[in-house]
Design a protein around this motif. Structure first.
Motif, short mmCIF file in Angstrom:
data_model
loop_
_atom_site.label_atom_id
_atom_site.label_comp_id
_atom_site.label_asym_id
_atom_site.label_seq_id
_atom_site.Cartn_x
_atom_site.Cartn_y
_atom_site.Cartn_z
N GLU A 120 2.69 -3.64 21.00
CA GLU A 120 2.98 -4.40 22.21
C GLU A 120 3.79 -3.57 23.20
OE1 GLU A 120 5.17 -8.62 23.54
OE2 GLU A 120 4.96 -8.10 21.42
N SER A 121 4.71 -2.74 22.69
CA SER A 121 5.53 -1.90 23.57
C SER A 121 4.66 -0.87 24.30
CB SER A 121 6.63 -1.20 22.79
OG SER A 121 6.09 -0.33 21.82
N THR A 171 -1.66 -12.31 26.40
CA THR A 171 -0.30 -11.79 26.35
C THR A 171 -0.36 -10.31 25.99
OG1 THR A 171 -0.03 -12.27 24.00
CG2 THR A 171 0.54 -14.03 25.55
N LEU A 172 0.77 -9.62 26.18
CA LEU A 172 0.82 -8.20 25.83
C LEU A 172 0.54 -8.00 24.34
CD1 LEU A 172 3.91 -6.97 27.87
CD2 LEU A 172 1.50 -6.95 28.53
N LYS A 173 1.05 -8.91 23.52
CA LYS A 173 0.83 -8.81 22.08
C LYS A 173 -0.65 -8.96 21.75
CE LYS A 173 2.53 -10.69 17.68
NZ LYS A 173 3.45 -11.68 17.07
N GLU A 174 -1.32 -9.89 22.40
CA GLU A 174 -2.75 -10.10 22.16
C GLU A 174 -3.57 -8.90 22.64
OE1 GLU A 174 -2.91 -15.00 22.58
OE2 GLU A 174 -3.10 -13.72 24.36
N ILE A 175 -3.17 -8.31 23.77
CA ILE A 175 -3.87 -7.12 24.26
C ILE A 175 -3.67 -5.96 23.29
CG2 ILE A 175 -4.03 -5.44 26.14
CD1 ILE A 175 -3.04 -7.66 28.03
N LEU A 184 -7.31 -7.76 31.24
CA LEU A 184 -7.01 -8.73 30.18
C LEU A 184 -5.76 -9.53 30.49
CD1 LEU A 184 -7.77 -6.58 26.99
CD2 LEU A 184 -9.16 -8.42 27.97
N TYR A 185 -4.78 -8.89 31.15
CA TYR A 185 -3.52 -9.57 31.42
C TYR A 185 -3.63 -10.55 32.58
CZ TYR A 185 1.46 -10.43 31.89
OH TYR A 185 2.68 -11.05 31.95
N TYR A 186 -4.23 -10.10 33.69
CA TYR A 186 -4.23 -10.91 34.91
C TYR A 186 -5.47 -11.80 35.06
CZ TYR A 186 -0.17 -8.28 36.36
OH TYR A 186 1.10 -7.74 36.40
#
Length: 257
Positions: free
Chosen positions: A230-231, A218-222, A211-213
């Protein structure tokens, strides 16, 4: 570059008028936004996204001043290189990694190598933490501070030719149709190793990487997709990168045997 853009560049390089510079900057700010959002994950927490954005804008301005319209190079290519370099330099300058964290990183690498040899597969976070005799949360706290170390792997040499030249991960990522057959084969082998390493990640980490690459979330969206914070996604991302780095190192050693 279309004729309208070319006229804009020609007029700016001839007159240096500020309003023309502002139009060019506005046109390419998307590159800064994109790269700042992508590289914030490599910051160990001392930097905000706005800090990376500011560094990226400086890189963009440097690219504009260095751009030579007569050479036939696409400005976006030059801008991407300059902005990326400026953002990475800012992360490295501010997010220095203490010796204690580097030592812990080496301990993690050693534990992963040991577990992989013992288990014949990629170890889980729980297994790594147990091997290190620490809690999983303590393991995540360490990985959260390793962002700047991952940046170095982007430029690390992965293979040295007989003539002393090197192929790096950056060379593999770049789409260059002019490379020779031997280099193409080496790039394909590295891609295959990367695909193989990703396939051995736990399902959720595999999804985070995808999902990221690939989907560029974004991390928040994932986090929203997986219904976690997100953390927590940041922790999963860091853990996945550590495992991938070690798997690629393992394949390098295999190639020498």
């Amino acid at each position: 570059m279309n004729s309208e853009e070319r006229k804009l560049w020609e007029l700016y390089q001839k007159t240096g008028r500020r309003e023309l510079l502002e139009r060019i900057v506005e046109k390419y700010l998307r590159i800064v936004h994109y790269l700042a959002n992508r590289f914030i994950v490599f910051s160990s927490g001392n930097l905000e996204r706005d800090d990376l954005y500011s560094a990226g804008v400086i890189g963009l301005l440097e690219a504009i001043e260095r751009f030579d319209l007569s050479k036939g190079v696409e400005f976006q290519t030059l801008a991407t290189i300059r902005v990326r370099g400026a953002i990475i330099d800012e992360i490295r300058r501010t997010d220095w990694v203490p010796r204690s964290i580097r030592q812990k990183s080496k301990r993690i690498d050693s534990a992963i190598h040991s577990l992989f040899a013992k288990l014949g597969r990629m170890p889980s976070d729980d297994e790594i933490a147990e091997e290190l005799e620490i809690s999983v949360e303590a393991y995540y706290q360490i990985t959260d501070n390793l962002g700047p170390l991952f940046l170095g792997s982007l430029d690390a040499a992965i293979h040295q030719e007989g003539d002393g030249s090197k192929i790096s991960i950056v060379d593999v990522i770049e789409d260059d149709n002019d490379v020779d057959l031997e280099t193409q084969l080496m790039q394909k082998k590295l891609r295959d190793n990367i695909i193989n390493a990703i396939s051995q990640l736990p399902d959720r980490e595999k999804l985070v990487i995808s999902l990221y690459y690939y989907e560029e979330l974004t991390l928040k969206e994932i986090g929203k997709v997986l219904d976690v914070s997100e953390s927590r996604i940041s922790q999963m991302h860091s853990s996945a990168l550590i495992k991938l780095r070690n798997m690629l190192e393992y394949h390098k050693i295999e190639d020498l045997l």
